[in-house]
Design an enzyme around this catalytic site. Structure first.
Site, PDB file in Angstrom:
ATOM      1  N   GLU A 188      42.864  51.241   7.443  1.00 45.33           N
ATOM      2  CA  GLU A 188      43.342  50.396   8.541  1.00 45.33           C
ATOM      3  C   GLU A 188      42.909  48.947   8.371  1.00 45.33           C
ATOM      4  OE1 GLU A 188      43.463  50.142  13.410  1.00 45.33           O
ATOM      5  OE2 GLU A 188      42.001  51.471  12.450  1.00 45.33           O
ATOM      6  N   GLU A 285      46.832  53.252  20.485  1.00 45.70           N
ATOM      7  CA  GLU A 285      45.455  52.766  20.509  1.00 45.70           C
ATOM      8  C   GLU A 285      45.384  51.453  21.293  1.00 45.70           C
ATOM      9  OE1 GLU A 285      41.665  52.594  17.507  1.00 45.70           O
ATOM     10  OE2 GLU A 285      43.425  51.408  16.990  1.00 45.70           O
TER      11      GLU A 285
END
Length: 309
Positions: A188, A285
């Site tokens: 990420e 998220e």
């Protein structure tokens, strides 16, 4: 809202995770179904614990059932690795019963202010690999296919190219652990504003590393919130990185809340992802822009609106 804020919130919620299913959610479910009709979305959006707590209560099983009742077909949990095996098993059974796909959890300790994989420290690499091995067991327990990996802080004493080699070598070793189990670590990139000093920040950089590792167990997590801040040009960068992307996460900017609350045209982004045939998980998220039940309903409506293409 950064990942550490999510961690703090989830740790607070986890204190109550040992509770069995209480009667609160079950007693209200009939009324809630009338207010929140079940909807199947085109993409597999994945809420997290706490996102619908005002409606479903603190029990994770109730929260999972609420998500499923409102059309969400996936779930993600950054803190799954820290939960007890018994809680993991309860959640896995619920997800299986409700046909929900388990999304990512964070696979290792992330170093926010000092080098981790970047510096070439063998002890830190061994620590990372041991945690990857432990996360394989968690993944098996909760039927997870993906786990999040963040290489850590930059080593200011080393050239970026040397750091890149150190990261690639560590990820190759981790891939050897994961490949036999069919598990994918998703790297990420994080934006400079919320996470200053992190080594991995851009999609082309992540793409290059995935190509160098050259493993089906090392792919990219394209977090649209982070990449809007870091580089913009979202759809072209998704297109350019497509063959290495295994997972998406979302959040609008500014604010890191649900789609429709900021500047990103999520309807167009989701339409593009769907047009490419993506059948993986899109992790939610982000926070809720409004507190309480009103805010939770707003999140559901935002996904209905953004998924309507």
């Amino acid at each position: 809202m950064d990942r550490r804020s999510f961690v703090k919130k989830n740790i607070a919620a986890s204190a109550l995770l040992g509770l069995g299913v209480n009667g609160i959610y079950a007693s209200e479910l009939g009324n809630l179904k009338h207010k929140l009709p079940t909807k199947n979305f085109k993409l597999n959006y994945a809420p997290h614990l706490g996102m619908f707590e005002a409606h479903a209560g603190s029990d994770p099983v109730n929260q999972l059932n609420f998500m499923a009742d409102n059309g969400f077909s996936a779930f993600e949990d950054n803190e799954m690795r820290s939960r007890s095996a018994s809680v993991q098993e309860k959640m896995a059974v619920t997800m299986s019963n409700r046909n929900m796909t388990m999304g990512v959890f964070v696979a290792h300790d992330i170093y926010w202010t000092k080098p981790n994989l970047t510096g070439g420290d063998i002890a830190l690499r061994d620590e990372f690999l041991k945690q990857i091995e432990q996360s394989v067991e968690v993944a098996k327990r909760v039927n997870a296919k993906w786990m999040t990996v963040v290489p850590g802080y930059v080593d200011k004493r080393k050239n970026m190219q040397y750091q890149t080699v150190n990261v690639i070598e560590s990820l190759k070793r981790a891939s050897e652990i994961l490949e036999p189990h069919g598990i994918i670590m998703v790297l990420e990139p994080l934006n400079f504003r919320d996470h200053p000093g992190q080594f991995l920040s851009e999609s082309p950089q992540c793409y290059q590393i995935c190509k160098a590792v050259n493993s089906p167990s090392c792919k990219m997590l394209f977090d649209i919130y982070h990449q809007q801040i870091q580089e913009g040009n979202l759809i072209p960068n998704i297109e350019a990185s497509w063959d290495e992307i295994a997972y998406f996460q979302v959040g609008d900017n500014p604010g890191r809340n649900e789609p429709t609350t900021g500047e990103i045209n999520y309807k167009n982004v989701f339409k593009f992802i769907h047009s490419k045939g993506f059948n993986g998980v899109v992790g939610m998220e982000h926070g809720n822009s409004i507190d309480g039940k009103e805010g939770e309903l707003a999140v559901i409506e935002a996904y209905k609106k953004s998924d309507n293409f």
